[in-house]
Design a protein around this motif. Structure first.
Motif, PDB file in Angstrom:
ATOM      1  N   THR A 289      20.869 -25.378  -6.462  1.00 44.67           N
ATOM      2  CA  THR A 289      21.386 -24.065  -7.127  1.00 44.67           C
ATOM      3  C   THR A 289      22.567 -24.214  -8.069  1.00 44.67           C
ATOM      4  OG1 THR A 289      23.115 -23.944  -5.350  1.00 44.67           O
ATOM      5  CG2 THR A 289      20.903 -22.929  -4.733  1.00 44.67           C
ATOM      6  N   HIS A 290      23.065 -25.700  -8.109  1.00 45.31           N
ATOM      7  CA  HIS A 290      23.840 -25.799  -9.219  1.00 45.31           C
ATOM      8  C   HIS A 290      23.099 -26.619 -10.381  1.00 45.31           C
ATOM      9  CE1 HIS A 290      26.715 -25.318  -5.480  1.00 45.31           C
ATOM     10  NE2 HIS A 290      27.379 -25.076  -6.470  1.00 45.31           N
ATOM     11  N   ASP A 291      23.639 -26.130 -11.502  1.00 44.79           N
ATOM     12  CA  ASP A 291      22.777 -26.641 -12.853  1.00 44.79           C
ATOM     13  C   ASP A 291      23.658 -27.992 -13.297  1.00 44.79           C
ATOM     14  OD1 ASP A 291      21.148 -26.922 -14.859  1.00 44.79           O
ATOM     15  OD2 ASP A 291      22.116 -25.417 -16.293  1.00 44.79           O
TER      16      ASP A 291
ATOM     17  N   SER B  95      18.668 -28.778 -10.042  1.00 44.11           N
ATOM     18  CA  SER B  95      17.923 -28.060 -10.648  1.00 44.11           C
ATOM     19  C   SER B  95      17.563 -28.216 -12.403  1.00 44.11           C
ATOM     20  CB  SER B  95      18.518 -26.671 -10.722  1.00 44.11           C
ATOM     21  OG  SER B  95      19.858 -26.730 -11.319  1.00 44.11           O
ATOM     22  N   ALA B  96      18.710 -29.124 -12.853  1.00 45.93           N
ATOM     23  CA  ALA B  96      18.510 -29.520 -14.176  1.00 45.93           C
ATOM     24  C   ALA B  96      17.315 -30.253 -14.522  1.00 45.93           C
ATOM     25  CB  ALA B  96      19.822 -30.139 -14.571  1.00 45.93           C
TER      26      ALA B  96
ATOM     27  N   THR C 287      23.587 -31.478 -14.585  1.00 48.99           N
ATOM     28  CA  THR C 287      23.058 -32.398 -15.518  1.00 48.99           C
ATOM     29  C   THR C 287      23.547 -33.982 -15.551  1.00 48.99           C
ATOM     30  OG1 THR C 287      24.873 -32.264 -17.162  1.00 48.99           O
ATOM     31  CG2 THR C 287      23.073 -30.714 -17.573  1.00 48.99           C
TER      32      THR C 287
ATOM     33  N   ALA D 172      13.507 -28.659 -13.658  1.00 43.72           N
ATOM     34  CA  ALA D 172      13.144 -28.063 -15.187  1.00 43.72           C
ATOM     35  C   ALA D 172      12.437 -29.091 -15.808  1.00 43.72           C
ATOM     36  CB  ALA D 172      14.282 -27.424 -15.674  1.00 43.72           C
TER      37      ALA D 172
END
Length: 235
Positions: free
Chosen positions: A156-158, A3-4, A160, A7
Motif C-alpha cells: 500500500t506504500h508507494d 507497489s512501485a 521506490t 506497476a
C-alpha cells in the motif's frame, strides 16, 4: 508486495513476449511428450559443453533457445524463473533452470550449439487453481528477519526503494528492520506457479548488494529483473 515494483512488473510479461523474448523457431513434434499442468514448475538440470572459455551463467542462457507452440497461437508457454550452476572438472557447465509453465501448448529448451533438446513437454490446463497465494504476474518481495523467518512488504506504500517499504506484520520500514551491514535472504515472486526466487543480499547504506552472483533472476522477464534491481539499489 511493493507497489512501485508491481506497476513495472505487471507490464513485464507483454514486454518479454515481444521485443525481448528469444526467437521461437521450428515446429515441435508432439509425439509421446511428458505432460505438465499450467502453473507448475520443474527444475531442468543439464551439463553442456560450450567450449573454451566456459561462459557465465547469464551468457550461457542466451545460447539456450526457448521454443513455444501455444495452443492459442499467441505468446509463450513457459518461462525460466532463475538459473544457477558451475563449471565442471571436464570443462562443461552444470546448469539448473527453474521452469514455470504458463499456458497450454508445447514448450522446449534447445541447446543452440548442438541442437540438443534439453527439455520438452506438453502443457495442459491446470486441474485446480495454483496453491500458492503468490501465483500471478504481480511482483511480491520478502526479506528474512535475520533468523530465517521471511517477512512480506506492504504494497500500500508507494516505495521506490526497498528501505522505504513497510514490513506488513510489524508496521515498520525496512530501513528500521534491516540493519546496515546485515546479510539477508530476499525472496521474489513473479510467476504463474507462485514459486519463490531467492537471492542473498547485504544492506550497504541506502542500497543493497548481492553477496552471491547466482542465481540469474528472471532471465525471461527482463523488465521484472530491472524493476528488482531498481528497488534493491543494485547497479
Amino acid at each position: 508486495m511493493v507497489s512501485a515494483a508491481v506497476a513495472v512488473g505487471s507490464a513485464a510479461a507483454s514486454e518479454s513476449n515481444t521485443t525481448e523474448a528469444p526467437p521461437r523457431t521450428g515446429s515441435l513434434v508432439a509425439t509421446n511428450l511428458p505432460i505438465m499442468e499450467v502453473a507448475h514448475a520443474v527444475m531442468v538440470t543439464v551439463e553442456l559443453d560450450f567450449g573454451s572459455p566456459v561462459p557465465s551463467m547469464a551468457d550461457a542462457l542466451k545460447q539456450i533457445e526457448r521454443r513455444y507452440e501455444p495452443d492459442d497461437k499467441s505468446g509463450r508457454t513457459f518461462a525460466i524463473l532463475d538459473a544457477y550452476g558451475e563449471p565442471t572438472a571436464d570443462g562443461k557447465l552444470h546448469i539448473s533452470m527453474h521452469v514455470s509453465t504458463e499456458k497450454p501448448g508445447i514448450g522446449a529448451l534447445i541447446f543452440r550449439r548442438t541442437g540438443e533438446v534439453l527439455w520438452k513437454t506438453r502443457i495442459v490446463p491446470a486441474a485446480a487453481p495454483p496453491t500458492s497465494s503468490f501465483a500471478g504476474k504481480n511482483l511480491s518481495v520478502m526479506l528474512d528477519d535475520g533468523k530465517g523467518k521471511p517477512n512480506l512488504f506492504d504494497g500500500t506504500h508507494d516505495a521506490t526503494s526497498i528501505l522505504d517499504a513497510i514490513v506488513r506484520d510489524l508496521g515498520i520500514s525496512v530501513r528500521g528492520f534491516w540493519p546496515d551491514g546485515d546479510e539477508r535472504e530476499a525472496t521474489f515472486f513473479y510467476s504463474a506457479c507462485g514459486c519463490p526466487v531467492k537471492a542473498m543480499v547485504r544492506r550497504v547504506g541506502e542500497k543493497s548488494v548481492r553477496t552471491k552472483e547466482l542465481p540469474v533472476l528472471f532471465p525471461d522477464d527482463p523488465a521484472v529483473a530491472r524493476a528488482i534491481s531498481r528497488l534493491m539499489g543494485w547497479p
